[in-house]
Motif scaffolding. Structure first.
Motif, PDB file in Angstrom:
ATOM      1  N   UNK A 244      -0.100   2.308   1.013  1.00 53.18           N
ATOM      2  CA  UNK A 244      -0.102   0.844   0.999  1.00 53.18           C
ATOM      3  C   UNK A 244      -1.478   0.241   1.280  1.00 53.18           C
ATOM      4  N   UNK A 245      -2.413   1.058   1.725  1.00 49.01           N
ATOM      5  CA  UNK A 245      -3.788   0.587   1.917  1.00 49.01           C
ATOM      6  C   UNK A 245      -4.366   0.033   0.617  1.00 49.01           C
ATOM      7  N   UNK A 246      -3.781   0.457  -0.512  1.00 50.10           N
ATOM      8  CA  UNK A 246      -4.299   0.049  -1.817  1.00 50.10           C
ATOM      9  C   UNK A 246      -3.913  -1.372  -2.228  1.00 50.10           C
ATOM     10  N   UNK A 247      -2.874  -1.935  -1.635  1.00 51.28           N
ATOM     11  CA  UNK A 247      -2.343  -3.217  -2.118  1.00 51.28           C
ATOM     12  C   UNK A 247      -3.425  -4.297  -2.184  1.00 51.28           C
ATOM     13  N   UNK A 248      -4.124  -4.520  -1.094  1.00 50.06           N
ATOM     14  CA  UNK A 248      -5.141  -5.580  -1.092  1.00 50.06           C
ATOM     15  C   UNK A 248      -6.351  -5.194  -1.930  1.00 50.06           C
ATOM     16  N   UNK A 268       1.014 -13.159  -3.257  1.00 46.00           N
ATOM     17  CA  UNK A 268       1.760 -12.685  -2.081  1.00 46.00           C
ATOM     18  C   UNK A 268       1.406 -11.278  -1.659  1.00 46.00           C
ATOM     19  N   UNK A 269       0.315 -10.724  -2.187  1.00 47.89           N
ATOM     20  CA  UNK A 269      -0.043  -9.331  -1.893  1.00 47.89           C
ATOM     21  C   UNK A 269      -0.213  -9.087  -0.397  1.00 47.89           C
ATOM     22  N   UNK A 276       0.676  -6.139   6.491  1.00 46.87           N
ATOM     23  CA  UNK A 276       1.942  -6.800   6.814  1.00 46.87           C
ATOM     24  C   UNK A 276       2.927  -5.839   7.465  1.00 46.87           C
ATOM     25  N   UNK A 277       2.926  -4.585   6.999  1.00 47.86           N
ATOM     26  CA  UNK A 277       3.830  -3.599   7.590  1.00 47.86           C
ATOM     27  C   UNK A 277       3.489  -3.303   9.042  1.00 47.86           C
ATOM     28  N   UNK A 334       4.727  -2.301  -4.862  1.00 45.47           N
ATOM     29  CA  UNK A 334       4.283  -3.059  -6.033  1.00 45.47           C
ATOM     30  C   UNK A 334       5.445  -3.315  -6.989  1.00 45.47           C
ATOM     31  N   UNK A 335       6.178  -2.260  -7.354  1.00 44.61           N
ATOM     32  CA  UNK A 335       7.225  -2.388  -8.374  1.00 44.61           C
ATOM     33  C   UNK A 335       8.346  -3.317  -7.932  1.00 44.61           C
TER      34      UNK A 335
END
Length: 615
Positions: A244-248, A268-269, A276-277, A334-335
C-alpha cells in the motif's frame, strides 16, 4: 538436489491417487513451480480444450527452493488453462501451504478428470487419499479450513481450497490457503470447482533434506537475506507499509487508474492508502491496521492484518467480520477503491474480506465493478437491473456487489463472468479494461509506458507480476528509466519477463527482486540443486518458460491481434498529471519486442527461436 523427486497424480474420474517420479530431465530445463508445472500441462492437454471441461487438468506445484531456508521460500503455483481468458493460467500464492507440500515429500500434484461428487485430497507425508467433501460443499474457505483441521484433529494441517465462487464457477474464482493467501488470478478456482474438488489438505513432517551443497546453501542464503534486510524497499518500505506504500506514489505521478480508467489520478487516494491504514479512525479511535504478517520463511513480512470498525454499515449485526483478518494489498485497495471512485477504507476492507472468504480475485472483481458503474453512468444499466444505485463512489454499491457476486445471486452472476463478457453483452466491449479477457491491475499505462507493453504481451492476460517495469520506471530498480517514453521498453519488458519466470519457478517471492537480481538467485539455486545452474543457464530457463507459455497460447488460438490494449489507453490521452496529453505507445513498442523475442510479425515463435530454446 532440492527437488523431492515425486509427484502425485490424482484421477478424479476414477478416484485414484498414484505416485510417480518427477521428470528430472524436465526439471533441469524448467526448474520447478511455474515452469515445470506448465511443461507438464502443455504436454498433457490439448491447447484448445474447454477450461471447464473434464479434459482440462490443474496442477499444484512447488519450486526447488520451496520449503528451504531461502528467504520467501514458501511459494507455490496453480497451473491450468484459465476460464477467464482461455490462455495459460499460472497463479502464485504464499502462506504456508507450499512449504508443507514439499515437506510431505512432493514436488507437485496433478489433477485430471472430474469427480462425480465433491471430494478433497488428504496428504499426510506418503499417505494420500481422496475423501468425501459433501459436508464441505457450500462452505466458505474459512469454514472449510476449520472443518478439515478439526476433522483431522491437527491444527497444523495446511489447506488450499475454494469457496462459493469456485463452486459457482465464477470466472475469476481464486484458490485460497491459510485463510487469506491466494492463487488469485485467471479463475483457477473455477477449474477446481468444475472438477468437484473442494480442497487439498496437507501435513508434512519430512522437511527438505536433499540440498546439493548444504554448507554453501546456508552461507549463501544468509548472505542474500542480509541484502534484503539492508534494502530500502524490502527491509523498510514493505515491512512498514506493505504494498500500500504505492498508493500515493502512483497517484502523484498520474498513473492511478480511476473510475474505470476515465482518469489517471484519484482525489480519495489519501483515504485508502498505507497512511490511512496506519491512522486512527475518527469514529472509534482505532487504527485499521493491526499488524504486518509474513509467509513461510519470509524476511520481508509485507502482509497486512486489518480490522473493520464494528459500527461500519457493512458489518452492522455481522460479528463474524469484527475480528482481524487479511488486510488490503495495494492492488486490491486500488481495484475496490480508485477503480470505482470509492474512498471508504472500511468498505474496501469488507469487500476484500468477502473475496478472501469466498475465494474471488479482488482485482478482476473490482475492475469489473468499475465497468458496471460506467455502464450505469451511461444509462445502459439501471437500478432495477442492479438492485442498487451504482454511481461511481458508492461504498454501498461496492459492498452489495461483493455480497451478491460471492453468493452467486442476481446480477452478481453476470459480474462473476468478468468485465469482458459483461461489457460485450451490454454492447460496449470497449469499456472492459482488460487484455485477453483479464482485467488490468493498478497502473495506468499512459503514465507508465512499459506497463502497456507488459499488459499487452502477458501470457496470462493483463498482469503486473509477469514484468513489473514499475520497479525501473518509478522506483529506479535496478536502473531508472523514463516512464513517459517508449525508448528501451521492449528490452526492459523482455528482461523482466524472463527474470520473473525464473524467480517464480525457483519457488521464491517476486518481491525479492526489489533487492535481488538473477545473480543473487543463481548461487542459491546452484547450492540447492547443482552447479549446472549457472547464471547463463538460469537466464535461458526464464526465456524458455516464457516462450513455452506463448507457444501454448498461440496453439490455443491467440494471435498478434490479442497483444493490444483497450482503445481508451491507445486513443484517449491522460487528462492530468505528468502524462497529460499522452496515450500508450504500444504500436511503437510491439514490433521491436517481437523482433528481440525472435518471433515473426504474427507473434509466432520462429524456427530458430524454438531450436535455440529446445522447444
Amino acid at each position: 538436489m532440492s527437488w523431492a523427486g515425486k509427484i502425485l497424480r490424482v484421477n478424479l474420474t476414477a478416484g485414484t491417487v498414484t505416485s510417480e517420479p518427477l521428470r528430472m530431465d524436465w526439471a533441469k530445463l524448467y526448474l520447478g513451480s511455474r515452469g515445470l508445472a506448465t511443461k507438464y500441462l502443455v504436454e498433457e492437454i490439448d491447447a484448445k480444450v474447454d477450461p471447464l471441461s473434464i479434459d482440462n487438468k490443474i496442477i499444484w506445484a512447488t519450486g526447488p527452493l520451496t520449503g528451504t531456508m531461502a528467504s520467501t521460500g514458501g511459494r507455490y503455483t496453480v497451473v491450468t488453462k484459465g476460464p477467464l481468458t482461455g490462455a495459460i493460467a499460472c497463479s502464485n500464492s504464499g502462506g504456508y501451504w507450499g512449504a508443507e507440500l514439499k515437506m510431505a515429500g512432493w514436488d507437485m500434484v496433478i489433477f485430471e478428470g472430474a469427480s462425480a461428487k465433491p471430494v478433497y485430497l488428504s496428504i499426510e507425508d506418503d499417505k494420500a487419499e481422496l475423501k468425501d467433501a459433501a459436508h464441505l460443499w457450500g462452505k466458505s474457505v474459512w469454514e472449510t479450513e476449520g472443518i478439515i483441521k478439526k476433522g483431522h484433529q491437527d491444527p497444523l494441517v495446511r489447506v488450499s481450497s475454494i469457496g462459493l465462487a469456485g463452486e459457482n464457477k465464477v470466472l475469476f474464482a481464486a484458490v485460497v490457503n491459510d485463510l487469506h493467501r491466494a492463487a488469485g488470478r485467471s479463475g483457477v478456482g473455477a477449474v477446481m470447482g468444475s472438477k468437484n474438488l473442494k480442497a487439498i489438505a496437507v501435513r508434512g513432517t519430512k522437511g527438505v533434506g536433499n540440498i546439493a551443497n548444504p554448507k554453501e546453501f546456508m552461507r549463501v542464503t544468509y548472505e542474500k537475506k542480509k541484502i534484503l534486510q539492508d534494502n530500502a524497499v524490502t527491509g523498510a518500505g514493505l515491512p512498514t507499509y506493505g504494498t500500500q506504500v504505492l498508493m500515493s506514489v502512483i497517484n502523484e505521478m498520474g498513473a492511478l487508474p480511476t473510475r474505470n480508467h476515465q482518469d489517471v489520478a484519484f482525489e480519495g487516494a489519501k483515504d485508502i492508502g498505507a497512511e490511512a491504514m496506519a491512522t486512527p479512525r475518527a469514529t472509534d479511535g482505532k487504527k485499521p491496521l493491526v499488524t504486518n504478517q509474513a509467509c513461510f520463511g519470509c524476511t520481508i513480512a509485507c502482509g497486512r492484518i486489518q480490522k473493520i470498525d464494528q459500527n461500519h454499515f457493512t458489518v452492522d449485526n455481522k460479528p463474524q467480520y469484527w475480528g482481524a483478518s487479511g488486510g488490503l494489498e495495494y492492488e486490491a485497495a486500488w481495484a475496490l477503491g480508485a477503480a470505482n471512485g470509492v474512498k471508504d477504507l472500511d468498505a474496501l476492507q469488507y469487500a476484500n474480506v468477502l473475496c478472501n472468504e469466498q475465494g474471488m480475485d479482488p482485482i478482476t472483481f473490482g475492475a469489473t465493478i468499475g465497468a458496471v458503474m460506467e455502464l450505469y453512468q451511461m444509462g445502459v444499466l439501471t437500478k432495477e437491473q442492479l438492485g442498487i444505485d451504482a454511481q461511481f463512489g458508492s461504498a454501498q454499491a461496492l459492498a452489495h456487489f461483493a455480497e451478491i457476486t460471492a453468493r452467486g445471486e442476481g446480477f452478481g452472476i453476470e459480474i462473476g463472468q468478468g468485465s469482458k463478457r459483461l461489457c460485450t453483452k451490454y454492447g460496449h466491449p470497449e469499456l472492459s479494461m482488460s487484455v485477453k479477457g483479464q482485467e488490468f491491475p493498478a497502473y495506468d499505462s499512459r503514465g507508465i509506458q512499459g506497463m502497456g507493453l507488459t499488459y499487452a504481451t502477458s501470457n496470462r492476460g493483463a498482469c503486473h507480476l509477469r514484468s513489473y517495469t514499475v520497479a525501473s520506471e518509478v522506483l529506479g530498480i535496478p536502473v531508472k528509466t523514463d516512464p513517459l517514453t517508449a525508448d528501451g521498453k521492449p528490452e526492459l519488458v523482455m528482461a523482466f519477463q524472463d527474470a520473473t519466470a525464473a524467480f517464480d519457478s525457483a519457488g521464491i517471492c517476486i518481491f525479492t527482486s526489489f533487492a535481488w537480481g538473477l545473480a543473487d538467485v543463481q548461487p542459491q539455486v546452484a547450492a540447492a540443486c547443482g552447479e549446472e545452474f549457472t547464471l547463463e543457464n538460469l537466464s535461458l530457463i526464464g526465456e524458455r518458460i516464457w516462450n513455452m507459455e506463448r507457444d501454448f497460447n498461440n496453439r490455443a488460438g491467440f494471435t498478434s491481434k490479442d497483444d493490444t490494449l483497450p482503445k481508451r489507453l491507445l486513443e484517449e490521452p491522460a487528462k492530468t498529471g505528468p502524462a497529460k496529453g499522452l496515450v500508450n505507445k504500444l504500436p511503437e513498442m510491439l514490433p521491436k519486442y517481437y523482433d528481440i523475442r525472435g518471433w515473426d510479425g504474427d507473434g509466432q515463435l520462429k524456427a530458430a527461436t524454438r531450436e535455440r530454446l529446445g522447444l
